[in-house]
Design a protein around this motif. Structure first.
Motif, PDB file in Angstrom:
ATOM      1  N   ALA A 422      44.250  41.648  31.451  1.00 19.29           N
ATOM      2  CA  ALA A 422      45.024  40.405  31.585  1.00 19.29           C
ATOM      3  C   ALA A 422      46.396  40.696  32.189  1.00 19.29           C
ATOM      4  O   ALA A 422      46.858  39.979  33.088  1.00 19.29           O
ATOM      5  N   LYS A 423      47.027  41.764  31.726  1.00 17.52           N
ATOM      6  CA  LYS A 423      48.381  42.075  32.193  1.00 17.52           C
ATOM      7  C   LYS A 423      48.369  42.440  33.690  1.00 17.52           C
ATOM      8  O   LYS A 423      49.215  41.981  34.460  1.00 17.52           O
ATOM      9  N   VAL A 424      47.376  43.251  34.061  1.00 14.94           N
ATOM     10  CA  VAL A 424      47.305  43.659  35.473  1.00 14.94           C
ATOM     11  C   VAL A 424      47.182  42.422  36.361  1.00 14.94           C
ATOM     12  O   VAL A 424      47.928  42.256  37.343  1.00 14.94           O
ATOM     13  N   PHE A 425      46.283  41.528  35.983  1.00 16.30           N
ATOM     14  CA  PHE A 425      46.084  40.375  36.868  1.00 16.30           C
ATOM     15  C   PHE A 425      47.248  39.399  36.803  1.00 16.30           C
ATOM     16  O   PHE A 425      47.535  38.704  37.777  1.00 16.30           O
ATOM     17  N   ASP A 430      51.876  36.702  39.246  1.00 16.92           N
ATOM     18  CA  ASP A 430      53.323  36.469  39.335  1.00 16.92           C
ATOM     19  C   ASP A 430      53.855  36.758  40.737  1.00 16.92           C
ATOM     20  O   ASP A 430      54.758  36.079  41.221  1.00 16.92           O
ATOM     21  N   LEU A 431      53.301  37.777  41.374  1.00 14.64           N
ATOM     22  CA  LEU A 431      53.802  38.138  42.705  1.00 14.64           C
ATOM     23  C   LEU A 431      53.100  37.353  43.812  1.00 14.64           C
ATOM     24  O   LEU A 431      53.386  37.521  44.986  1.00 14.64           O
ATOM     25  N   GLY A 432      52.159  36.502  43.412  1.00 15.84           N
ATOM     26  CA  GLY A 432      51.465  35.654  44.391  1.00 15.84           C
ATOM     27  C   GLY A 432      50.597  36.441  45.347  1.00 15.84           C
ATOM     28  O   GLY A 432      50.473  36.113  46.522  1.00 15.84           O
ATOM     29  N   ILE A 433      49.975  37.504  44.847  1.00 15.15           N
ATOM     30  CA  ILE A 433      49.122  38.328  45.711  1.00 15.15           C
ATOM     31  C   ILE A 433      47.675  38.213  45.241  1.00 15.15           C
ATOM     32  O   ILE A 433      47.382  38.413  44.058  1.00 15.15           O
ATOM     33  N   SER A 434      46.784  37.883  46.182  1.00 13.25           N
ATOM     34  CA  SER A 434      45.367  37.781  45.830  1.00 13.25           C
ATOM     35  C   SER A 434      44.713  39.145  45.975  1.00 13.25           C
ATOM     36  O   SER A 434      45.099  39.932  46.834  1.00 13.25           O
ATOM     37  N   VAL A 435      43.734  39.391  45.149  1.00 14.03           N
ATOM     38  CA  VAL A 435      42.939  40.609  45.321  1.00 14.03           C
ATOM     39  C   VAL A 435      41.539  40.156  45.713  1.00 14.03           C
ATOM     40  O   VAL A 435      41.150  39.030  45.448  1.00 14.03           O
ATOM     41  N   ASP A 436      40.798  41.042  46.415  1.00 10.10           N
ATOM     42  CA  ASP A 436      39.429  40.605  46.670  1.00 10.10           C
ATOM     43  C   ASP A 436      38.410  41.462  45.952  1.00 10.10           C
ATOM     44  O   ASP A 436      37.850  41.027  44.971  1.00 10.10           O
ATOM     45  N   CYS A 437      38.174  42.715  46.361  1.00  3.82           N
ATOM     46  CA  CYS A 437      37.168  43.513  45.664  1.00  3.82           C
ATOM     47  C   CYS A 437      37.766  44.105  44.401  1.00  3.82           C
ATOM     48  O   CYS A 437      38.876  44.639  44.425  1.00  3.82           O
ATOM     49  N   VAL A 438      37.022  44.024  43.328  1.00  3.46           N
ATOM     50  CA  VAL A 438      37.499  44.576  42.059  1.00  3.46           C
ATOM     51  C   VAL A 438      36.359  45.312  41.376  1.00  3.46           C
ATOM     52  O   VAL A 438      35.225  44.841  41.365  1.00  3.46           O
ATOM     53  N   ALA A 439      36.661  46.486  40.807  1.00  2.50           N
ATOM     54  CA  ALA A 439      35.706  47.171  39.943  1.00  2.50           C
ATOM     55  C   ALA A 439      36.481  47.604  38.712  1.00  2.50           C
ATOM     56  O   ALA A 439      37.581  48.151  38.819  1.00  2.50           O
ATOM     57  N   THR A 440      35.950  47.322  37.529  1.00  6.02           N
ATOM     58  CA  THR A 440      36.726  47.621  36.317  1.00  6.02           C
ATOM     59  C   THR A 440      35.919  48.409  35.292  1.00  6.02           C
ATOM     60  O   THR A 440      34.696  48.353  35.257  1.00  6.02           O
ATOM     61  N   SER A 441      36.649  49.137  34.452  1.00  6.86           N
ATOM     62  CA  SER A 441      36.107  49.608  33.189  1.00  6.86           C
ATOM     63  C   SER A 441      37.107  49.116  32.142  1.00  6.86           C
ATOM     64  O   SER A 441      38.048  48.396  32.484  1.00  6.86           O
ATOM     65  N   GLU A 442      36.940  49.526  30.905  1.00  2.33           N
ATOM     66  CA  GLU A 442      37.871  49.036  29.873  1.00  2.33           C
ATOM     67  C   GLU A 442      39.313  49.403  30.180  1.00  2.33           C
ATOM     68  O   GLU A 442      40.234  48.658  29.894  1.00  2.33           O
ATOM     69  N   VAL A 443      39.502  50.603  30.732  1.00 10.60           N
ATOM     70  CA  VAL A 443      40.876  51.103  30.870  1.00 10.60           C
ATOM     71  C   VAL A 443      41.279  51.389  32.308  1.00 10.60           C
ATOM     72  O   VAL A 443      42.348  51.949  32.546  1.00 10.60           O
ATOM     73  N   SER A 444      40.452  51.053  33.248  1.00  9.27           N
ATOM     74  CA  SER A 444      40.871  51.288  34.633  1.00  9.27           C
ATOM     75  C   SER A 444      40.365  50.172  35.542  1.00  9.27           C
ATOM     76  O   SER A 444      39.347  49.532  35.249  1.00  9.27           O
ATOM     77  N   ASN A 464      58.482  46.998  50.801  1.00 11.53           N
ATOM     78  CA  ASN A 464      59.192  46.627  49.573  1.00 11.53           C
ATOM     79  C   ASN A 464      58.296  45.863  48.623  1.00 11.53           C
ATOM     80  O   ASN A 464      58.313  46.080  47.423  1.00 11.53           O
ATOM     81  N   GLU A 465      57.522  44.956  49.220  1.00 11.24           N
ATOM     82  CA  GLU A 465      56.693  44.096  48.379  1.00 11.24           C
ATOM     83  C   GLU A 465      55.608  44.922  47.679  1.00 11.24           C
ATOM     84  O   GLU A 465      55.317  44.733  46.501  1.00 11.24           O
ATOM     85  N   LEU A 466      55.057  45.859  48.423  1.00  9.04           N
ATOM     86  CA  LEU A 466      54.030  46.728  47.847  1.00  9.04           C
ATOM     87  C   LEU A 466      54.654  47.627  46.774  1.00  9.04           C
ATOM     88  O   LEU A 466      54.091  47.824  45.702  1.00  9.04           O
ATOM     89  N   ASP A 467      55.840  48.136  47.074  1.00  8.96           N
ATOM     90  CA  ASP A 467      56.547  48.961  46.083  1.00  8.96           C
ATOM     91  C   ASP A 467      56.771  48.178  44.799  1.00  8.96           C
ATOM     92  O   ASP A 467      56.651  48.703  43.697  1.00  8.96           O
ATOM     93  N   HIS A 468      57.084  46.917  44.976  1.00  8.80           N
ATOM     94  CA  HIS A 468      57.357  46.065  43.817  1.00  8.80           C
ATOM     95  C   HIS A 468      56.112  45.924  42.933  1.00  8.80           C
ATOM     96  O   HIS A 468      56.186  46.002  41.701  1.00  8.80           O
ATOM     97  N   VAL A 469      54.950  45.738  43.577  1.00 13.59           N
ATOM     98  CA  VAL A 469      53.683  45.636  42.836  1.00 13.59           C
ATOM     99  C   VAL A 469      53.489  46.903  42.008  1.00 13.59           C
ATOM    100  O   VAL A 469      53.187  46.855  40.806  1.00 13.59           O
ATOM    101  N   ILE A 470      53.660  48.032  42.678  1.00 14.57           N
ATOM    102  CA  ILE A 470      53.400  49.316  42.008  1.00 14.57           C
ATOM    103  C   ILE A 470      54.390  49.536  40.855  1.00 14.57           C
ATOM    104  O   ILE A 470      54.019  49.944  39.762  1.00 14.57           O
ATOM    105  N   GLU A 471      55.634  49.200  41.118  1.00  8.91           N
ATOM    106  CA  GLU A 471      56.672  49.332  40.085  1.00  8.91           C
ATOM    107  C   GLU A 471      56.287  48.554  38.817  1.00  8.91           C
ATOM    108  O   GLU A 471      56.380  49.059  37.703  1.00  8.91           O
ATOM    109  N   GLU A 472      55.824  47.336  39.011  1.00  8.43           N
ATOM    110  CA  GLU A 472      55.434  46.509  37.864  1.00  8.43           C
ATOM    111  C   GLU A 472      54.228  47.099  37.145  1.00  8.43           C
ATOM    112  O   GLU A 472      54.179  47.160  35.915  1.00  8.43           O
TER     113      GLU A 472
END
Ligand SMILES: Nc1ncnc2c1ncn2[C@@H]1O[C@H](COP(=O)(O)OP(=O)(O)O)[C@@H](O)[C@H]1O
Ligand SMILES: N[C@@H](CC(=O)OP(=O)(O)O)C(=O)O
Length: 575
Positions: A422-425, A430-444, A464-472
């Motif tokens: 939930a937090k990742v998404f 919040d940053l208004g960025i869409s993702v398309d392909c996603v693969a998940t496990s419980e912790v990754s 900068n915008e990408l850096d901001h995503v990573i920082e968060e």
């Protein structure tokens, strides 16, 4: 944005109607064609109900932003010539891309093509001539640094002027059709040079000159040929969009507005509407917006839905949607049928042939879309409908989207397992960025960032915008940024996913390629594989050979070898 969202209302599905084929009609003289095009007296019984797509309630706010102003329209040469024939309704929308109208000769060809369907009463949507949009953008970039006094000498401006005035001369038209626009364009470039700045808003204004000029020339050509035509700037007739310059979304208020204007004008004085593709008007700013590159397809499907037309035709320079990008594999073959879902997925994941959002209005209005080749009219093309017989389908098309960004996000376990996803998404939200392909496990989570949003916002350039995503994200996870990746999308019948994957992995293993992520969309038409950019083209070529050229899909080959195409109402005609 909240207010903009409030302008949207739920689309309703419209009743399916029988499709009539766009079979090549016999050639008729221009005068006769004109009478047939705009002068048929019988009501359009075979078509859809006019305005079938305009049932949405218009809110007061929506009404306030609808533009009803009539301006800059090229008036028809034969106003009133068909008075008394106003019962007929517009039947199809035909969109011609930049390659279809790249020169005077091509404009003549397209005029001839339109007249070869005398039973139709079409709305025409045009893109800018040839590479005009690219040239305009380049001129804008150069103007930022060249100084106002040097603007007139810019190669791109000279090219654009020569192309348009040269076309006008060759067609025997009057230069005044676009001379005002040409002056305005030069003034704008001087303004950019003085400001030393090219904002997204100004970019949209700048590129709008391409479609504004091509449509004026083409309308004048038809009028010269004796076929009554009327030019429209989309931003003046009710194409209302968000204010997301360079990638605006069409708002719901658009449908009733353009239906009212186009139908109203048609009824009072039939003339073929020639509408600028790609352009709209921001509902808050009132400024010209664009719908993202290739957006004229979306203009066409929006008109199709708004007017409840029988069919939407997009005329390109290829024989329809192909089994892969012909620039990657020369043996790419036309795909005869697609569903809206398949076509949307294909477009979204990077097939340049269709705009990513263009299927939405067609699907909502349940209006068939036919992709045809304006250079090869007799080719059956691709018919895109709501449903098709998938029983024999395994794979339909392979799409490549290169240079995407992938993130591997592994929880530091500061949050509970539920909280992590939930937090990742929520960070992306919040940053208004869409993702398309996603693969998940419980912790990754591994994910790729939405390429269409990346293009429009130039996220990669804006480090900068990408850096901001990573920082968060790094507040809760260990993040690996993986760039220069490609998504290979296998579009087809995911009910047969095991068969597709078995074959695909066999091919990839033989070629020594390691797949870095797999995602199967809930849409059930797409399996996405992420590989490194350096291996991607070779992978697509090998996959194409294995799926489409080795007899693996005999049922597809059977269809392709048959030179007939069935229409969605079951009738079959031969070419
Ligand atoms: N799967 C595909 N099928 C057909 N064309 C494709 C595909 N993938 C990429 N293309 C490219 O898309 C081009 C047509 O799209 P586009 O240039 O936007 O057409 P237009 O400008 O006529 O609207 C083709 O010339 C082809 O190079
Ligand atoms: N002229 C615009 C819009 C468009 O739709 O073009 P085309 O139909 O040629 O892809 C562009 O180049 O993006």
């Amino acid at each position: 944005m909240a207010a903009a969202a409030a302008l949207r209302c739920n689309p309703r599905p419209s009743a399916a109607v029988a499709l009539r084929g766009a079979a090549a009609a016999p050639q008729v003289g221009n005068e006769a064609a004109f009478e047939l095009l705009v002068g048929a007296t019988e009501p359009c019984l075979r078509g859809r109900r006019r305005g079938a797509g305009i049932r949405c309630q218009r809110s007061a706010a929506a009404s306030a932003v609808v533009v009803e102003k009539k301006s800059r329209a090229v008036e028809p040469a034969r106003e009133g010539a068909n008075a008394g024939h106003t019962e007929s309704e517009l039947t199809v929308v035909m969109k011609f891309g930049g390659s279809s109208v790249a020169s005077a000769e091509r404009m003549r060809e397209v005029a001839d093509l339109i007249l070869s369907f005398p039973e139709e009463r079409p709305v025409i949507v045009l893109s800018a001539m040839g590479k005009t949009t690219n040239k305009l953008l380049m001129a804008g970039e150069k103007a930022v640094g060249c100084g106002a006094k040097n603007v007139s000498e810019l190669d791109e401006l000279t090219f654009i002027k020569e192309l348009h005035f040269g076309t006008i001369d060759q067609l025997g038209l009057d230069r005044s059709i676009v001379s005002g626009l040409s002056d305005e364009l030069e003034q704008l470039l001087k303004g950019i040079a003085m400001m030393k700045e090219l904002t997204l808003r100004t970019r949209d204004y700048l590129v709008s000159f391409g479609e504004c000029m091509s449509t004026r020339i083409f309308a004048a050509l038809l009028n010269k040929l004796g076929v009554k035509a009327r030019q429209y700037d989309a931003f003046e007739i009710g194409f209302i969009t968000t204010d997301d310059f360079t990638n605006a979304d069409i708002l719901e208020a658009t449908y009733p507005a353009i239906a009212k204007r186009l139908h109203g004008d048609w009824v009072t004085g039939p003339a073929i509407p020639i509408v600028t593709g790609f352009l709209g008007k921001g509902w808050k700013t009132g400024a010209i917006t664009t719908l993202g590159r290739g957006g004229s397809d979306l203009t066409a499907t929006t008109i199709g839905k708004a007017l409840g037309l029988r069919e939407i035709q997009v005329w390109k320079d290829v024989d329809g949607v192909l089994t892969c990008d012909p620039n990657i594999h020369p043996n790419a073959k036309p795909v005869p049928y697609l569903t809206f879902d398949e076509a949307a997925e294909l477009a979204y994941f990077g097939a340049q042939v269709l705009h990513p959002q263009s299927m939405r209005p067609a699907r909502e209005g349940d209006i068939p879309v036919r992709v045809k080749n304006s250079y090869n009219r007799r080719a059956p093309g691709t018919l895109i409908t709501k449903a098709r017989d998938m029983s024999k389908t395994v794979l339909t098309s392979i799409v490549l989207k290169s240079n995407i960004t992938m993130l591997d996000i592994v929880s530091t376990r500061m949050l509970g397992q539920y909280g992590f996803l939930a937090k990742v998404f929520s960070i992306f939200e919040d940053l208004g960025i869409s993702v398309d392909c996603v693969a998940t496990s419980e912790v990754s989570i591994s994910l790729t960032l939405d390429p269409s949003k990346l293009w429009s916002r130039e996220l990669i350039k804006q480090a900068n915008e990408l850096d901001h995503v990573i920082e968060e994200l790094e507040k809760i996870a260990v993040v690996h940024l993986l760039q220069h990746r490609s998504i290979i999308s296998l579009i087809g019948n995911v009910q047969r996913s095991s068969l597709i994957l078995e074959k695909a992995f066999n091919v990839l293993r033989t070629n020594g390629v390691n797949v870095q992520m797999i995602s199967q969309g809930a849409s059930k038409v797409n399996i996405s594989l992420v590989v490194h950019d350096s291996e991607a083209k070779q992978c697509v070529q090998a996959l194409h050979s294995a799926f489409f050229e080795s007899g693996f899909l005999p049922e597809v080959n059977d269809i392709l070898q048959d030179d007939s195409v069935a229409h969605s109402n079951g009738t079959v005609y031969r070419h």
